[in-house]
Design a protein around this motif. Structure first.
Motif, short mmCIF file in Angstrom:
data_model
loop_
_atom_site.label_atom_id
_atom_site.label_comp_id
_atom_site.label_asym_id
_atom_site.label_seq_id
_atom_site.Cartn_x
_atom_site.Cartn_y
_atom_site.Cartn_z
N GLN A 487 0.79 -1.23 0.00
CA GLN A 487 0.00 0.00 0.00
C GLN A 487 0.82 1.28 0.00
O GLN A 487 0.51 2.22 -0.73
CB GLN A 487 -0.95 0.00 1.21
CG GLN A 487 -1.98 -1.12 1.16
CD GLN A 487 -2.97 -1.03 2.30
OE1 GLN A 487 -3.49 0.04 2.62
NE2 GLN A 487 -3.25 -2.17 2.93
N ALA A 490 2.51 1.80 -3.34
CA ALA A 490 1.45 1.98 -4.34
C ALA A 490 0.82 3.37 -4.23
O ALA A 490 0.53 4.02 -5.24
CB ALA A 490 0.40 0.90 -4.17
N ALA A 491 0.60 3.82 -2.99
CA ALA A 491 -0.01 5.14 -2.79
C ALA A 491 0.89 6.25 -3.33
O ALA A 491 0.44 7.18 -4.01
CB ALA A 491 -0.29 5.35 -1.31
N SER A 677 -0.35 -7.32 -1.84
CA SER A 677 -0.55 -6.34 -2.91
C SER A 677 -1.76 -5.46 -2.63
O SER A 677 -2.69 -5.85 -1.92
CB SER A 677 -0.74 -7.05 -4.25
OG SER A 677 -1.98 -7.75 -4.28
N LEU A 678 -1.75 -4.29 -3.23
CA LEU A 678 -2.86 -3.36 -3.04
C LEU A 678 -4.18 -3.97 -3.48
O LEU A 678 -5.20 -3.82 -2.80
CB LEU A 678 -2.59 -2.06 -3.79
CG LEU A 678 -3.69 -1.00 -3.69
CD1 LEU A 678 -3.09 0.39 -3.48
CD2 LEU A 678 -4.57 -0.98 -4.96
N TYR A 679 -4.18 -4.67 -4.62
CA TYR A 679 -5.44 -5.21 -5.11
C TYR A 679 -6.04 -6.22 -4.14
O TYR A 679 -7.24 -6.19 -3.86
CB TYR A 679 -5.26 -5.87 -6.48
CG TYR A 679 -6.55 -6.49 -6.97
CD1 TYR A 679 -7.62 -5.68 -7.36
CD2 TYR A 679 -6.72 -7.87 -7.00
CE1 TYR A 679 -8.82 -6.23 -7.78
CE2 TYR A 679 -7.91 -8.43 -7.42
CZ TYR A 679 -8.96 -7.61 -7.81
OH TYR A 679 -10.16 -8.16 -8.20
N GLN A 681 -5.35 -6.61 -0.84
CA GLN A 681 -5.65 -6.01 0.45
C GLN A 681 -6.87 -5.09 0.38
O GLN A 681 -7.79 -5.20 1.20
CB GLN A 681 -4.43 -5.22 0.95
CG GLN A 681 -3.28 -6.09 1.41
CD GLN A 681 -3.62 -6.90 2.65
OE1 GLN A 681 -4.03 -6.38 3.68
NE2 GLN A 681 -3.47 -8.22 2.55
N LEU A 682 -6.92 -4.20 -0.58
CA LEU A 682 -8.02 -3.25 -0.67
C LEU A 682 -9.20 -3.81 -1.45
O LEU A 682 -10.36 -3.64 -1.05
CB LEU A 682 -7.56 -1.94 -1.33
CG LEU A 682 -6.89 -0.90 -0.42
CD1 LEU A 682 -5.56 -1.41 0.11
CD2 LEU A 682 -6.70 0.42 -1.16
N TYR A 688 -7.29 -1.62 4.52
CA TYR A 688 -6.55 -0.49 3.96
C TYR A 688 -5.99 0.41 5.06
O TYR A 688 -6.52 0.50 6.17
CB TYR A 688 -7.44 0.33 3.03
CG TYR A 688 -8.65 0.95 3.70
CD1 TYR A 688 -8.64 2.30 4.07
CD2 TYR A 688 -9.80 0.20 3.94
CE1 TYR A 688 -9.76 2.87 4.67
CE2 TYR A 688 -10.92 0.77 4.53
CZ TYR A 688 -10.89 2.10 4.90
OH TYR A 688 -11.98 2.66 5.52
#
Length: 709
Positions: A487, A490-491, A677-679, A681-682, A688
């Protein structure tokens, strides 16, 4: 005159029959799903091709008169302009217009087919060929109801071009000179990539002229007008040059200048860069590389998108044949019939560019098969009419044509009945995007994979980083990185890529003359980030995203769109950032396996592919190796669409996690890298970092988050 009138009436009758047949077959999908609400939004069917939303966005903005800066809306493209015109003058809703335009425009292909057959004095062959071509697998697939894309005229226009060229060579009449040139101008306006096919027609006519008809001045008139219509100038300049040359050619006293004009047209073609797009297409579809090296200062390497596009991949012969003629037997007969037809009528050799481009599908991908459909349909139709010619009575001739026509049409009609493609998004997904439009501003960005770019822009009226037309490895890398990395990194990349994208737009606008005159290099976003943050190795820059760093000033909101449907393409998404940008070496793919097809036997769940999950022992077997799992996660939505998850820890030192999404009846098997990964997790777990993201939408179909940094 009576004979002419009778012949014309037959021509019009055959055109009407073939056109109505084509339209009627395209309505099958409409009636199959007439009561299926997930394919409808606001009571109307949605379209079933992603690219259609690109053209729809442009038409919508033309009609509204509103298009924000750098939104990439195609308001200056032919498909959007023609659609806007139809939507403006016709008494139908905009959604109805874009749904039915492929039905009407795609069916127009029957007209040039029957007119070409008329020039060969075999209108029955034209009727059979028109019936077959209008519904052959690949042509139907790309012109069916809802397939709102350039393909609805991409074969119609070159078939009209073939008709005008045939009549020009057969009659040497001046009117066909201008008709041919106008067709090329319209074709280029409609589909800028048409140059390869146009150039092939030009080359074939030039070859014919030099070998067999060198002294016929008419041929040079035709060739020069074609070339002037093809040169790399703006459309209005080409149009003026064509009109001027045509005026000269209508005056016999200027015939001595024809060869000079022809020479000038060739020089203009090459000096205006006319051949460059042709070579670019060959490199893109025939000479494909998995990794492309950038031209920027660091020589970065990016994964090539053409390797992941199904329509650009090689296909088996059976699929190749079926897409062109509906059946392997029909295809073989069509090829043999065309050879026989060309032997009897050498003028039909002019159809070879279309066949050649269609056969390019064997090395360049299935999308090209559509080009061979109408010309090879003549082959099958010619054999049918030739077989009928040997029948002793008119009744037997009619029955022979009918029976054999039904035989070649049947596989294609069966295909249409079974080809039940879905709309791009379901009604529930579109409701999310339509509501999201109330939250996001038009200048805001939504980060999502390129498959969803056009629908996002159309329904939510926002900006995107990548879409169906902007998805090279260079621009895909940052988005892939965002979706497949933890995250924090990625952010930061989300904010960086959006701000650098806008910065690049502004730089190009302010330095347009400098870029053109000095051939100024514009680095990729990743390259520029690396340089601006003081790194010479992009890998070091990417690692720095995990620590403290000063980000660009926020100029707009950024959102992340994470649809559930992305679980099917996650491995493809991950590939674009699973590359060493400096060396071009591909890293090992992480563990990722998704399935909806599984079977439970007591405490054992067979997930397919030889993967077995032992619930009681909390172990998983992959490739005949059994290891403990790190965790088991179950997610679900209740009837009120409230999300919940349950995490059961296993062996903390292991690497494999199993996720069961109960509401979707789907299992995921992932390693720790993918799990973080962001996908995942979120988008899957709803987990998040509240200092980085804010949840905006949470539904079983998709989740949307706002970036807070």
């Amino acid at each position: 005159m009576d004979t002419l009138n009778k012949e014309t009436k037959i021509t019009l009758l055959y055109i009407a029959i073939a056109f109505l047949f084509s339209v009627a077959l395209r309505m099958i999908w409409f009636y199959q799903f007439s009561d299926y609400e997930p394919f409808k939004f606001n009571g109307q069917f949605m379209i079933n091709t992603n690219d259609g939303y690109f053209w729809a966005e442009g038409a919508r903005d033309i009609l509204s008169g509103v298009s924000q800066e750098n939104d990439l809306s195609p308001i200056d493209r032919a498909t959007s302009q023609l659609t806007a015109l139809f939507a403006f003058i016709l008494p139908f809703s905009f959604e109805t217009v874009i749904l039915f335009m492929p039905v009407v425009l795609g069916s127009l292909v029957v007209i040039p087919i029957i007119l070409i057959a008329k020039s060969l004095n075999n209108q029955e062959m034209g009727l059979v060929a028109a019936l077959l071509a209008s519904i052959a697998n690949s042509y139907y697939n790309r012109t069916m109801i809802g397939y709102f894309d350039t393909d609805m005229l991409n074969i119609v226009l070159p078939m009209f071009l073939l008709w005008s060229i045939i009549w020009a060579i057969r009659t040497n009449e001046n009117r066909y000179l201008i008709i041919t040139a106008i067709d090329i101008l319209i074709y280029r306006w409609w589909y800028p990539q048409s140059y390869s096919l146009e150039f092939s027609f030009f080359g074939l006519i030039l070859l014919y002229t030099l070998i067999w008809d060198r002294k016929n001045i008419y041929n040079y008139k035709l060739l020069s007008l074609m070339m002037l219509a093809m040169i790399g100038f703006e459309g209005y300049i080409r149009t003026l040059l064509v009109i001027a040359a045509f005026y000269i050619y209508t005056k016999e006293k200027f015939d001595r200048y024809v060869y000079y004009i022809f020479g000038v047209s060739i020089v203009l073609f090459f000096t205006s860069g006319g051949f460059n797009p042709i070579w670019g297409q060959l490199k893109g579809y025939v000479f494909k590389d998995a990794v492309t090296a950038g031209k920027d200062g660091l020589g970065l390497h990016f994964y090539s998108v053409v390797q992941t596009v199904r329509e650009a991949g090689q296909i088996p012969f059976e699929i190749f044949a079926n897409r062109i003629s509906g059946h392997v037997v029909t295809f073989i007969l069509s090829v043999a019939g065309f050879i026989y037809l060309a032997y009897k009528h050498k003028i039909m050799l002019l159809g070879l560019p279309l066949i050649g481009l269609g056969f390019l599908a064997y090395v360049g991908g299935l999308r090209f098969t559509i080009y061979a459909v109408p010309v090879l349909a003549f082959g099958a139709a010619f054999l049918i009419t030739e077989a009928a010619r040997f029948m002793p009575t008119k009744r037997l001739k009619f029955l022979t044509v009918t029976a054999l026509s039904l035989a070649v049409l049947y596989p294609n009609i069966t295909h249409i009945q079974n080809y039940r493609v879905p709309t791009v998004f379901s009604a529930d997904e579109v409701k999310v995007l339509d509501k999201f439009k109330e939250t996001a501003e038009r200048e805001d960005y939504v980060i999502a994979w390129w498959d969803y770019g056009y629908p996002l822009r159309y329904y939510s009226d926002v900006k995107t980083l990548i879409d169906g037309g902007k998805h090279s490895g260079v621009v895909n890398f940052p988005v892939s990185f965002i979706l497949t990395h933890p995250q924090e990194a990625a952010a930061k990349m989300s904010r960086l890529d959006v701000e650098y994208t806008e910065k690049t737009f502004k730089f190009k606008e302010e330095n347009e003359d400098l870029i053109r005159d000095k051939n100024l290099t514009i680095f990729s976003n990743i390259e520029q980030m690396t340089k601006d943050y003081g790194f010479s190795d992009t890998n070091d820059f990417l690692l720095s995203l995990e620590g403290e760093m000063e980000l660009p000033k926020k100029s707009r909101d950024v959102y992340l769109y994470l649809p559930h449907r992305m679980i099917d393409i996650y491995p493809t998404v991950e590939k674009f950032s699973s590359i060493d940008l400096m060396s071009g070496e591909m890293r090992k793919s992480p563990l990722y396996y998704a399935t909806r097809m599984f079977k439970q036997e007591q405490n054992i769940i067979h997930l397919g592919g030889g993967i077995i999950f032992n619930i009681q022992n909390a172990t998983i077997t992959i490739n005949n190796q059994t290891v403990p799992i790190k965790r088991f996660v179950q997610t679900s939505y209740d009837k009120s669409a409230n999300f919940s998850k349950n995490i059961q820890m296993g062996n903390p030192s292991e690497d494999v996690t199993i996720i069961y999404m109960a509401s979707h009846n789907t299992f995921l098997v992932v390693d720790e890298k993918t799990y973080n990964s962001l996908y995942i997790q979120l988008g899957i777990l709803g987990e998040y970092d509240k200092t980085l993201f804010e949840k905006v939408v949470d539904t079983p179909q998709s989740k949307i988050y706002r970036l807070k940094i």
